[in-house]
Design an enzyme around this catalytic site. Sequence first.
Site, PDB file in Angstrom:
ATOM      1  N   HIS A 216       0.758  -1.209   0.020  1.00 61.34           N
ATOM      2  CA  HIS A 216       0.021  -0.031   0.075  1.00 61.34           C
ATOM      3  C   HIS A 216       1.020   1.388   0.060  1.00 61.34           C
ATOM      4  O   HIS A 216       0.272   2.261  -0.105  1.00 61.34           O
ATOM      5  CB  HIS A 216      -0.906   0.050   1.304  1.00 61.34           C
ATOM      6  CG  HIS A 216      -0.074   0.296   2.768  1.00 61.34           C
ATOM      7  ND1 HIS A 216       0.718  -0.863   3.147  1.00 61.34           N
ATOM      8  CD2 HIS A 216       0.194   1.455   3.170  1.00 61.34           C
ATOM      9  CE1 HIS A 216       1.069  -0.020   4.270  1.00 61.34           C
ATOM     10  NE2 HIS A 216       0.774   1.435   4.371  1.00 61.34           N
TER      11      HIS A 216
HETATM   12  C1  UD1 Z   1      -1.415   5.943   5.837  1.00 60.28           C
HETATM   13  C2  UD1 Z   1      -0.003   6.440   6.081  1.00 60.28           C
HETATM   14  C3  UD1 Z   1       0.810   5.295   5.828  1.00 60.28           C
HETATM   15  C4  UD1 Z   1       0.551   4.074   6.575  1.00 60.28           C
HETATM   16  C5  UD1 Z   1      -0.931   3.799   6.242  1.00 60.28           C
HETATM   17  C6  UD1 Z   1      -1.582   2.854   6.928  1.00 60.28           C
HETATM   18  C7  UD1 Z   1       0.501   8.887   6.010  1.00 60.28           C
HETATM   19  C8  UD1 Z   1       1.560   9.774   5.046  1.00 60.28           C
HETATM   20  N1  UD1 Z   1       0.570   7.599   5.468  1.00 60.28           N
HETATM   21  O1  UD1 Z   1      -1.330   5.863   4.379  1.00 60.28           O
HETATM   22  O2  UD1 Z   1       2.169   5.653   6.684  1.00 60.28           O
HETATM   23  O3  UD1 Z   1       1.348   3.200   6.205  1.00 60.28           O
HETATM   24  O4  UD1 Z   1      -1.787   4.810   6.342  1.00 60.28           O
HETATM   25  O5  UD1 Z   1      -2.575   2.112   6.403  1.00 60.28           O
HETATM   26  O6  UD1 Z   1       0.085   9.277   6.845  1.00 60.28           O
HETATM   27  N2  UD1 Z   1      -8.769   5.240   1.978  1.00 60.28           N
HETATM   28  C9  UD1 Z   1     -10.097   5.052   2.030  1.00 60.28           C
HETATM   29  N3  UD1 Z   1     -10.327   4.630   3.368  1.00 60.28           N
HETATM   30  C10 UD1 Z   1      -9.780   4.927   4.663  1.00 60.28           C
HETATM   31  C11 UD1 Z   1      -8.581   5.511   4.350  1.00 60.28           C
HETATM   32  C12 UD1 Z   1      -8.053   5.884   3.113  1.00 60.28           C
HETATM   33  O7  UD1 Z   1     -10.663   4.591   1.055  1.00 60.28           O
HETATM   34  O8  UD1 Z   1     -10.312   4.643   5.692  1.00 60.28           O
HETATM   35  C13 UD1 Z   1      -7.829   5.708   0.650  1.00 60.28           C
HETATM   36  C14 UD1 Z   1      -8.469   7.105   0.091  1.00 60.28           C
HETATM   37  O9  UD1 Z   1      -8.537   6.817  -1.391  1.00 60.28           O
HETATM   38  C15 UD1 Z   1      -7.304   7.863   0.463  1.00 60.28           C
HETATM   39  C16 UD1 Z   1      -6.166   6.704   0.270  1.00 60.28           C
HETATM   40  O10 UD1 Z   1      -6.756   5.558   0.696  1.00 60.28           O
HETATM   41  O11 UD1 Z   1      -6.833   8.959  -0.483  1.00 60.28           O
HETATM   42  C17 UD1 Z   1      -4.929   7.021   1.081  1.00 60.28           C
HETATM   43  O12 UD1 Z   1      -5.078   7.436   2.582  1.00 60.28           O
HETATM   44  P1  UD1 Z   1      -3.973   8.058   3.228  1.00 60.28           P
HETATM   45  O13 UD1 Z   1      -4.468   8.202   4.618  1.00 60.28           O
HETATM   46  O14 UD1 Z   1      -3.706   9.479   2.865  1.00 60.28           O
HETATM   47  O15 UD1 Z   1      -2.720   7.399   3.261  1.00 60.28           O
HETATM   48  P2  UD1 Z   1      -2.507   5.929   3.383  1.00 60.28           P
HETATM   49  O16 UD1 Z   1      -2.152   5.191   2.020  1.00 60.28           O
HETATM   50  O17 UD1 Z   1      -3.698   5.104   4.194  1.00 60.28           O
HETATM   51  N1  UDP Z   2      -3.770  -5.424   8.848  1.00 55.36           N
HETATM   52  C1  UDP Z   2      -5.061  -5.846   9.396  1.00 55.36           C
HETATM   53  N2  UDP Z   2      -5.865  -6.254   8.132  1.00 55.36           N
HETATM   54  C2  UDP Z   2      -5.304  -6.165   6.992  1.00 55.36           C
HETATM   55  C3  UDP Z   2      -3.997  -5.933   6.641  1.00 55.36           C
HETATM   56  C4  UDP Z   2      -3.088  -5.634   7.786  1.00 55.36           C
HETATM   57  O1  UDP Z   2      -5.397  -5.881  10.406  1.00 55.36           O
HETATM   58  O2  UDP Z   2      -6.075  -6.580   5.956  1.00 55.36           O
HETATM   59  C5  UDP Z   2      -2.773  -4.993  10.287  1.00 55.36           C
HETATM   60  C6  UDP Z   2      -1.389  -5.918  10.256  1.00 55.36           C
HETATM   61  O3  UDP Z   2      -1.780  -6.752  11.214  1.00 55.36           O
HETATM   62  C7  UDP Z   2      -0.608  -4.793  11.130  1.00 55.36           C
HETATM   63  C8  UDP Z   2      -1.312  -3.608  10.488  1.00 55.36           C
HETATM   64  O4  UDP Z   2      -2.580  -3.655  10.040  1.00 55.36           O
HETATM   65  O5  UDP Z   2      -0.956  -4.822  12.317  1.00 55.36           O
HETATM   66  C9  UDP Z   2      -0.450  -2.742   9.372  1.00 55.36           C
HETATM   67  O6  UDP Z   2      -0.817  -1.699   8.981  1.00 55.36           O
HETATM   68  P1  UDP Z   2      -0.462  -1.197   7.440  1.00 55.36           P
HETATM   69  O7  UDP Z   2       0.135  -2.290   6.760  1.00 55.36           O
HETATM   70  O8  UDP Z   2      -1.831  -0.478   6.892  1.00 55.36           O
HETATM   71  O9  UDP Z   2       0.420   0.167   7.912  1.00 55.36           O
HETATM   72  P2  UDP Z   2       1.982   0.237   8.282  1.00 55.36           P
HETATM   73  O10 UDP Z   2       2.363  -0.753   9.454  1.00 55.36           O
HETATM   74  O11 UDP Z   2       2.708  -0.104   6.981  1.00 55.36           O
HETATM   75  O12 UDP Z   2       2.226   1.519   8.597  1.00 55.36           O
END
Ligand code: UD1
Ligand code: UDP
Length: 371
Positions: A216
Amino acid sequence: MIETICIIIGTRPEVIKMSPVVRACERQEGSDWFMIHTGQHYSYNMDRVFFEQLELPDAKYNLDVGSGMHGEQTGRMLTGIEKILIAEKPDVVLVEGDTNTVLAGALAGSKLGIRVGHVEAGLRSYDRRMPEELNRVVADHISDYLFAPTVQSKDILLGEGISNEKIFVTGNTVVDAVYQNLKIINGRDDWDENLESLFGSGLALEPDRYFLATAHRQENVDDATRFAGILRGLELVSEEFSLPVIYPIHPRARKMMEEFSLDAVGVTFIEPLDYLSFLKLESDARLVLTDSGGVQEETCILKVPCVTLRDNTERPETAEVGANVLSGVDSEKILEGARTMIGRKRDWKNPFGDGNAGEMIVGITTNSGRS
Ligand code: UD1
Ligand code: UDP
């Protein structure tokens, strides 16, 4: 004197990794606490499901900032958090990890003269193109308590001139979360039905007979060539070992896959999973391929080999103990990584602590404020 702690969270990994801190706050006598949710993640399966499953109390405030450009999203959080902190006057703000929520929380707290504690401090990828690297560097340098998961992360902080008194090696709260929830998983005997309800009867998943994948990261999935390389790599891995790849797909990755019209043979894309189902799939997988930070740690703790779909990692401890290898996003390199890791002896030691980080963090935060 009663200390008031303000816990700030916003995304899936923060809810999971702060859950042991929340539980420790609930247990701690003589401390008062409340939680702010920025609303950075808001879809049911990226947020609410974790509160329900982990039986976490609701945040006192939800800022509902939603998605947006980095500046816009962080700016909305900063404005919202500042107002709440002025009204509530907590003694300490706790943030976890490296998201925009962490940047906003740490900045708002420190500018108001409130002590800030950064959970998971001292991680560095040394890649400033990653938004997370910028967030964690800033958060570390404006925090008053740096909760480093390992001695290695403590040394990084010392090397950047942060004073020794501010740094506490606590282990990573993800160990607490994994141990606490594995107990629940091991006590359940309905996993076959649960997996069938997730995949339908068309895909029978046996332990050790599938791969689990997640990707992601912005620098991976927002770039068509890199994302295509990852998906092709997953295809090659599935083909070579004749095993399916299960990919619970993050909404960002789902959106970009559609935008770039990408697909992958042998890969089953499913909705993001609740924590217990994901942990179960992770612990029974033959191998995990991921660009997630938390998943690199969890596989290391669960003794499941991991291939990291990145060029660098801020979790080098996982590779050093033999649990993880970096493949980048070139499809052949991903296959090579899988070949290397698939037969890896699962006898490494978990470098992230013994599962008491949450207790330690709350103890240090509340005690050191008292005179
Ligand atoms: C964010 C964090 C990343 C983390 C990840 C965990 C930053 C800069 N990035 O990335 O470090 O690893 O969360 O998962 O803070 N969206 C949805 N529903 C949601 C959330 C997001 O549909 O509940 C979609 C939207 O299209 C949005 C995109 O995901 O634009 C990205 O969401 P965003 O919170 O900006 O960044 P992540 O990629 O989730
Ligand atoms: N995770 C979850 N469901 C999923 C994928 C990940 O519960 O379908 C959990 C995973 O076990 C871990 C956390 O989400 O604890 C990791 O989150 P993510 O990969 O979104 O973010 P990152 O750790 O890279 O910031």
